[in-house]
Scaffold this motif. Structure first.
Motif, PDB file in Angstrom:
ATOM      1  N   LEU A  36       0.965  -1.167  -0.068  1.00 50.58           N
ATOM      2  CA  LEU A  36       0.021   0.063   0.010  1.00 50.58           C
ATOM      3  C   LEU A  36       0.800   1.232   0.145  1.00 50.58           C
ATOM      4  N   LEU A  37       1.910   1.265   0.977  1.00 52.11           N
ATOM      5  CA  LEU A  37       2.644   2.535   0.976  1.00 52.11           C
ATOM      6  C   LEU A  37       3.355   2.710  -0.429  1.00 52.11           C
ATOM      7  N   THR A  38       4.116   1.728  -1.054  1.00 53.77           N
ATOM      8  CA  THR A  38       4.714   1.892  -2.198  1.00 53.77           C
ATOM      9  C   THR A  38       4.167   1.777  -3.392  1.00 53.77           C
ATOM     10  N   PHE A  39       2.894   1.517  -3.658  1.00 59.53           N
ATOM     11  CA  PHE A  39       2.192   1.430  -4.927  1.00 59.53           C
ATOM     12  C   PHE A  39       0.834   1.987  -4.840  1.00 59.53           C
ATOM     13  N   VAL A  40      -0.043   1.560  -4.101  1.00 60.65           N
ATOM     14  CA  VAL A  40      -1.472   2.100  -4.060  1.00 60.65           C
ATOM     15  C   VAL A  40      -1.452   3.462  -3.737  1.00 60.65           C
ATOM     16  N   ILE A  41      -0.949   3.947  -2.607  1.00 67.28           N
ATOM     17  CA  ILE A  41      -1.090   5.373  -2.126  1.00 67.28           C
ATOM     18  C   ILE A  41      -0.570   6.372  -3.207  1.00 67.28           C
ATOM     19  N   PRO A  42       0.653   6.246  -3.444  1.00 68.88           N
ATOM     20  CA  PRO A  42       1.338   6.841  -4.644  1.00 68.88           C
ATOM     21  C   PRO A  42       0.349   7.235  -5.862  1.00 68.88           C
ATOM     22  N   TYR A  43       0.072   5.846  -6.269  1.00 64.18           N
ATOM     23  CA  TYR A  43      -0.665   5.828  -7.751  1.00 64.18           C
ATOM     24  C   TYR A  43      -2.029   6.534  -7.387  1.00 64.18           C
ATOM     25  N   TRP A  44      -2.741   6.559  -6.237  1.00 61.15           N
ATOM     26  CA  TRP A  44      -4.003   7.208  -5.777  1.00 61.15           C
ATOM     27  C   TRP A  44      -3.584   8.969  -5.886  1.00 61.15           C
ATOM     28  N   LEU A  45      -2.606   9.137  -5.222  1.00 52.81           N
ATOM     29  CA  LEU A  45      -2.314  10.692  -4.977  1.00 52.81           C
ATOM     30  C   LEU A  45      -2.131  11.148  -6.499  1.00 52.81           C
ATOM     31  N   PHE A  46      -1.039  10.422  -7.005  1.00 47.91           N
ATOM     32  CA  PHE A  46      -0.677  10.986  -8.569  1.00 47.91           C
ATOM     33  C   PHE A  46      -2.005  11.172  -9.433  1.00 47.91           C
TER      34      PHE A  46
END
Length: 64
Positions: A36-46
């Motif tokens: 979640l910290l390395t893929f999902v959350i940055p993808y969502w924020l970007f």
């Protein structure tokens, strides 16, 4: 003669299964947090930032 190591059982079988279940849940939670910290959350924020930028750009073009 009674040997000491025979009387000190570390785990019974159900405690062993509980310990394995605990380790499994802990490991799954750890890797889920890493994912979640390395893929999902940055993808969502970007994606949210890109969408907001596109909306801002279209609003700016419509007012001109």
């Amino acid at each position: 003669v009674v040997f000491l190591y025979q009387t000190l059982d570390m785990f019974e079988f159900d405690q062993y299964l509980g310990f394995l279940a605990f380790l499994s849940i802990l490991t799954i939670g750890f890797w889920l947090m890493i994912f979640l910290l390395t893929f999902v959350i940055p993808y969502w924020l970007f994606g949210a930032a890109k969408e907001r930028f596109d909306e801002w750009r279209t609003e700016k073009r419509q007012t001109e």
